[in-house]
Structure formats: structure tokens, C-alpha cells
Write a protein that holds these residues in place. Structure first.
Motif, short mmCIF file in Angstrom:
data_model
loop_
_atom_site.label_atom_id
_atom_site.label_comp_id
_atom_site.label_asym_id
_atom_site.label_seq_id
_atom_site.Cartn_x
_atom_site.Cartn_y
_atom_site.Cartn_z
N GLY A 137 -8.17 25.94 -30.04
CA GLY A 137 -6.85 26.01 -30.87
C GLY A 137 -7.05 26.17 -32.19
N ALA A 138 -6.34 25.48 -32.97
CA ALA A 138 -6.67 25.44 -34.44
C ALA A 138 -7.62 24.60 -34.61
CB ALA A 138 -5.35 25.08 -35.30
N GLY A 139 -8.45 23.96 -33.93
CA GLY A 139 -9.59 23.10 -34.18
C GLY A 139 -9.24 21.66 -34.74
N GLY A 140 -8.18 21.07 -34.41
CA GLY A 140 -7.81 19.73 -34.50
C GLY A 140 -8.60 18.68 -33.93
N TYR A 141 -8.80 19.09 -32.79
CA TYR A 141 -9.48 17.95 -32.08
C TYR A 141 -11.15 18.08 -32.49
CZ TYR A 141 -6.14 16.89 -28.49
OH TYR A 141 -4.73 16.45 -27.84
N VAL A 142 -11.64 19.39 -32.47
CA VAL A 142 -12.86 19.61 -33.08
C VAL A 142 -13.03 19.00 -34.37
CG1 VAL A 142 -14.72 21.44 -33.63
CG2 VAL A 142 -13.25 21.97 -31.90
N ILE A 156 -14.44 26.28 -26.67
CA ILE A 156 -13.95 27.57 -26.16
C ILE A 156 -12.45 27.81 -26.14
CG2 ILE A 156 -13.93 28.53 -23.76
CD1 ILE A 156 -15.95 26.38 -22.91
N ASP A 157 -12.16 29.06 -26.55
CA ASP A 157 -10.70 29.31 -26.25
C ASP A 157 -10.53 30.75 -25.55
OD1 ASP A 157 -8.16 28.02 -28.01
OD2 ASP A 157 -7.81 30.25 -27.17
N ARG A 158 -9.53 31.16 -24.99
CA ARG A 158 -9.46 32.36 -24.41
C ARG A 158 -8.76 33.52 -25.55
NH1 ARG A 158 -6.08 32.41 -19.01
NH2 ARG A 158 -6.99 34.79 -18.82
N GLY A 164 -13.74 32.37 -24.33
CA GLY A 164 -13.86 32.38 -22.75
C GLY A 164 -12.70 31.70 -22.22
N ASP A 165 -12.86 31.43 -21.02
CA ASP A 165 -11.78 30.82 -20.11
C ASP A 165 -12.51 29.20 -19.97
OD1 ASP A 165 -10.21 29.44 -18.19
OD2 ASP A 165 -9.73 31.41 -17.40
N PHE A 166 -11.89 28.22 -20.01
CA PHE A 166 -12.74 26.91 -19.71
C PHE A 166 -13.10 26.80 -18.32
CE2 PHE A 166 -8.13 25.22 -20.20
CZ PHE A 166 -7.60 25.15 -18.77
N ALA A 167 -12.43 27.76 -17.36
CA ALA A 167 -12.77 27.70 -16.00
C ALA A 167 -14.28 28.01 -15.86
CB ALA A 167 -11.75 28.57 -15.19
N LEU A 176 -9.57 18.82 -23.01
CA LEU A 176 -8.73 19.84 -22.48
C LEU A 176 -7.33 19.49 -23.10
CD1 LEU A 176 -9.59 20.81 -18.92
CD2 LEU A 176 -10.36 21.80 -20.93
N ASP A 177 -6.88 20.30 -24.05
CA ASP A 177 -5.28 20.28 -24.44
C ASP A 177 -4.44 21.55 -23.99
OD1 ASP A 177 -3.19 19.41 -26.15
OD2 ASP A 177 -4.13 20.12 -27.99
N LEU A 178 -4.11 21.39 -22.90
CA LEU A 178 -3.33 22.76 -22.27
C LEU A 178 -2.12 23.32 -23.16
CD1 LEU A 178 -3.58 21.03 -18.97
CD2 LEU A 178 -5.21 22.45 -19.60
N LEU A 217 -0.53 28.29 -33.67
CA LEU A 217 -1.06 29.73 -34.12
C LEU A 217 -0.23 30.63 -33.17
CD1 LEU A 217 -5.04 29.40 -34.00
CD2 LEU A 217 -3.24 30.04 -35.84
N GLN A 218 -0.34 30.72 -31.73
CA GLN A 218 0.16 31.70 -30.83
C GLN A 218 1.63 31.42 -30.62
OE1 GLN A 218 -2.07 29.38 -27.93
NE2 GLN A 218 -3.43 31.15 -27.70
N LEU A 219 2.33 30.37 -30.85
CA LEU A 219 3.63 30.33 -30.37
C LEU A 219 4.40 30.77 -31.78
CD1 LEU A 219 4.11 26.59 -29.06
CD2 LEU A 219 5.21 28.81 -28.12
C1 LIG Z 1 -2.39 23.10 -27.33
S1 LIG Z 1 -3.62 24.29 -28.00
C2 LIG Z 1 -5.17 23.32 -28.54
C3 LIG Z 1 -5.10 22.59 -29.98
C4 LIG Z 1 -6.22 22.06 -30.13
N1 LIG Z 1 -6.51 20.76 -29.58
C5 LIG Z 1 -6.15 21.70 -31.77
O1 LIG Z 1 -6.14 20.25 -31.96
O2 LIG Z 1 -6.04 22.36 -32.66
C6 LIG Z 1 -4.19 24.95 -26.48
C7 LIG Z 1 -5.40 26.21 -26.63
O3 LIG Z 1 -5.92 26.27 -25.47
C8 LIG Z 1 -6.12 27.71 -25.31
N2 LIG Z 1 -6.23 27.76 -23.83
C9 LIG Z 1 -5.29 27.57 -22.92
N3 LIG Z 1 -5.42 27.85 -21.71
C10 LIG Z 1 -7.04 28.10 -21.68
C11 LIG Z 1 -8.23 28.23 -20.70
N4 LIG Z 1 -7.91 28.32 -19.41
N5 LIG Z 1 -9.37 28.51 -21.25
C12 LIG Z 1 -9.69 28.59 -22.71
N6 LIG Z 1 -8.66 28.42 -23.56
C13 LIG Z 1 -7.48 28.14 -23.12
C14 LIG Z 1 -4.92 28.39 -26.00
O4 LIG Z 1 -5.44 29.77 -26.22
C15 LIG Z 1 -4.98 27.48 -27.25
O5 LIG Z 1 -5.28 28.00 -28.13
#
Ligand SMILES: C[S@@+](CC[C@H](N)C(=O)[O-])C[C@H]1O[C@@H](n2cnc3c(N)ncnc32)[C@H](O)[C@@H]1O
Length: 333
Positions: free
Chosen positions: A51-56, A72-74, A96-99, A118-120, A125-127
Motif C-alpha cells: 500500500g502506501a508503506g505505513g506498515y513498512v 509486495i503489492d499487486r 505481485g500477488d501475495f498468493a 497482510l492488511d487486506l 491511494l487506490q480509493l
Molecule cells: C489496506 S492497503 C495496505 C496499506 C498498508 N498497510 C499501509 O500501511 O500503507 C492494501 C494494499 O494491498 C494490496 N493488495 C490487496 N490484495 C493483494 C494481493 N492479493 N496481493 C498483493 N497486494 C494486494 C492493495 O493493492 C493495496 O495496496
């Protein structure tokens, strides 16, 4: 801490795009997550939802020195932003996909890790970007792809799926009681004109639900948008696969933290963690175990952790967030 410039060569940053400050994304449930995972200097983590990198940012501070984070982020936008924000070789941002987190980790020479987060769902950024088509708050194309290399958009589904399939989708992934009426209304509208924008979709849904049944706390189109977004991005399949991959890649004693935002996600997380925490999956009426299933996780909290009043006061987006945490048990049990 000092952050030195460095980039892996897989993805290069593109100029422009939002700065971290401009994203407006506030990490949700960050403090309980950090307290539960307890990142320490030298440790390695995977953040499957950069996402926006808050956790990172929070994990990076705590694993320094000597630690590493694979993020990782899609969504390419998140990866590009991370490249500008974290100019350190301690952070590797990958689209990439976290899968697929195990193969991504292997490609970046990571073995077992100290934790996975995982923060689903979606980031601000997207919304908040009308062009992405995730929100009924803005007029934009009916897209909703997290990874814009994917083929299928929300418009393809809305304009192409049979009415019965649309009903099932909106009912199952949107938990929407007016699914049938909405699907019928979509099919009627699209015979006149293809639906290509978020505004068109929002208006069709608004017309399909009688005003007296509009939900009080959310917009009437919320559930339909959620259903389409989940389908476009195969979110629940990725979640199931990602949870299993995370459990496999965490070292014994390492920890998993998952934040979900709606009941479909939380049910999957809860069930996956509960199954992984069981020593036997045989039916209860069976007197001796024949399944050989052994627990690979210890649940650190029976119930999901919710945001406290202080977080809710400053971040309304946290309202529906739920955190579940677990610790990886020894392999040979
Ligand atoms: C709620 S945000 C994460 C925010 C992040 N924790 C932060 O602190 O900024 C969720 C992010 O997960 C990504 N995402 C959702 N499903 C994903 C998947 N299956 N694989 C990789 N990224 C995924 C979305 O594109 C989005 O950027």
C-alpha cells in the motif's frame, strides 16, 4: 536511522505520482500489530500488502540494523511510491500477488522469515484516485483492477455476465439483499447503453434499491462495488492461498498478522487460522485420530483485535478493521 539509496533492478521507479504525504493513507491497527509481532533488529518480514508503506515504515524502524523487508503489492503505484519513499536496500518492493509470496521470496533469496503481515483490501491511494474506478464517490472508468496488467475489468463483468451470475456475485461477495433487483436493473440499462463509468453503475444501483431500504451507515452502492472489486481481483482466492503460503514461510516462533475489513475476509482468516491451530481435523464422533493433521499455529488472541476509541476518532476508515495474530509452531510436532 540513516536510509541509504539503493534499488533492486526488478522494477524501477517512475517519476511523478503521489508522495507518501499526499496519499492520505493512515495505517490501520498499527500499534496492536507491532505489539503482537514485536519486530526486532536484524529480523526479516514480508509485508504482502505494501500500500502506501505505513506498515513498512514502522517495521523498518524496528528491524534496523541488519533487518530486511520484502514488500509486495499487486498495484504498481504502491511499488513505485515505495521506491521513492524507502531509499534503502533493507526494503525490496515487488509487484505481485501475495498468493505467490513464496516464489517471490525465493526470487529475492529469502528463506523462512520472522513474520508476515497482510492488511487486506484497498489503500487510500487506490480509493481516492478516480481513474482507478474503485469508488462511487468519484466519476471514473469502471475498472477496479489492482494490477492493471490483468485482463478483466469491472466493466467487462457488468456488461458481459448473464443476469443470474451477476445476481449470485452481488449476493455472495456483496452480501446484498437486493442483488436480484440490481442485476436485473444492470441488464436493462446495458441493453440501452454499455455501462462504462462508476457514476453510471452508482445510479443504476440507486434506482434498483427502493429508497426506504437504503442502508443508514453506508451508500447503497457500497456492497455492489465491493462485490465487483472482489471478483475483478480474485481477492478471496488470493487470500486463501496467501494465508497458506504465509504459514509455510514463517519460521517456528515467527508471527502472522492479518487485518481484514469485511466479514467475508475475516471469516476466511478466522477459519484458516483456526484450522491451522488444530491438532486433529477428524469428525468429533470419531474416537481416534486418522487425519494426521498437526497444528502449525498458536492463536495469540481467540477474538479479533478491534481499533480502540482513539483510533476510531482519528481514522473512520478503521471502523470495520479486525486484526488476527498467530505464532508459527515447530515443524516437527
Ligand atoms: C489496506 S492497503 C495496505 C496499506 C498498508 N498497510 C499501509 O500501511 O500503507 C492494501 C494494499 O494491498 C494490496 N493488495 C490487496 N490484495 C493483494 C494481493 N492479493 N496481493 C498483493 N497486494 C494486494 C492493495 O493493492 C493495496 O495496496
Amino acid at each position: 536511522m540513516s536510509i541509504v539509496a539503493g534499488m533492486d533492478d526488478e522494477i524501477t521507479a517512475t517519476p511523478g505520482g503521489p508522495t507518501p504525504e499526499a496519499t492520505g493513507h493512515r495505517p490501520v491497527l498499527l500499534h496492536p500489530l507491532i505489539e503482537s509481532l514485536q519486530p526486532r533488529p536484524g529480523q526479516t518480514y514480508i509485508d504482502g500488502t505494501l500500500g502506501a508503506g505505513g506498515y513498512v515504515a514502522a517495521f523498518l524502524e524496528r528491524v534496523h540494523p541488519g533487518g530486511r523487508i520484502l514488500a509486495i503489492d499487486r498495484d504498481r503505484t504502491a511499488v513505485d511510491l515505495s521506491r521513492r519513499r524507502f531509499t534503502t536496500t533493507a526494503v525490496t518492493a515487488v509487484q505481485g500477488d501475495f498468493a505467490d509470496l513464496e516464489s517471490i521470496a525465493e526470487a529475492h533469496r529469502l528463506g523462512r522469515v520472522d513474520g508476515v503481515v497482510l492488511d487486506l483490501g484497498l489503500s487510500s491511494l487506490q480509493l481516492d484516485d478516480p481513474v482507478r474506478g474503485f469508488s462511487f464517490r468519484f466519476d471514473g472508468p469502471l475498472d477496479m483492477r489492482m494490477d492493471r496488467r490483468d485482463d478483466i475489468t469491472a466493466a467487462d463483468i457488468v456488461n458481459g455476465w448473464p443476469e443470474a451470475d451477476l445476481t449470485a456475485l452481488i449476493r455472495t461477495y456483496g452480501e446484498e439483499r437486493f442483488a436480484r433487483a440490481i442485476a436485473a436493473s444492470l441488464v436493462r440499462s446495458r441493453t440501452e447503453r454499455q455501462l462504462t463509468t462508476t457514476t453510471q453503475l452508482r445510479e443504476v444501483v440507486e434506482r434498483a434499491i427502493p429508497r426506504r431500504f437504503w442502508p443508514k451507515r453506508i451508500h447503497p452502492a457500497t456492497r455492489t462495488f465491493q462485490a465487483l472489486r472482489i471478483e475483478v481481483n480474485h481477492e478471496l482466492e488470493s487470500l486463501n492461498a496467501g494465508l497458506q503460503a504465509a504459514i509455510r514461510i514463517i519460521r517456528p516462533g515467527g508471527r502472522l498478522g492479518v487485518v481484514s475489513f469485511h466479514s467475508l475476509e475475516d471469516t476466511i482468516v478466522k477459519n484458516a487460522l483456526h484450522v491451522a491451530a488444530q491438532n486433529c481435523l477428524c469428525p468429533p464422533q470419531q474416537t481416534h485420530c486418522t487425519c494426521a493433521h498437526r497444528a502449525s499455529l498458536l492463536l495469540l488472541s481467540r477474538k479479533a483485535i478491534k481499533p480502540d476509541a482513539a483510533e476510531l476518532a482519528t481514522n473512520p476508515r478503521a471502523r470495520s478493521a479486525r486484526l488476527r495474530v498467530a505464532e508459527r509452531l515447530d515443524d516437527a510436532r
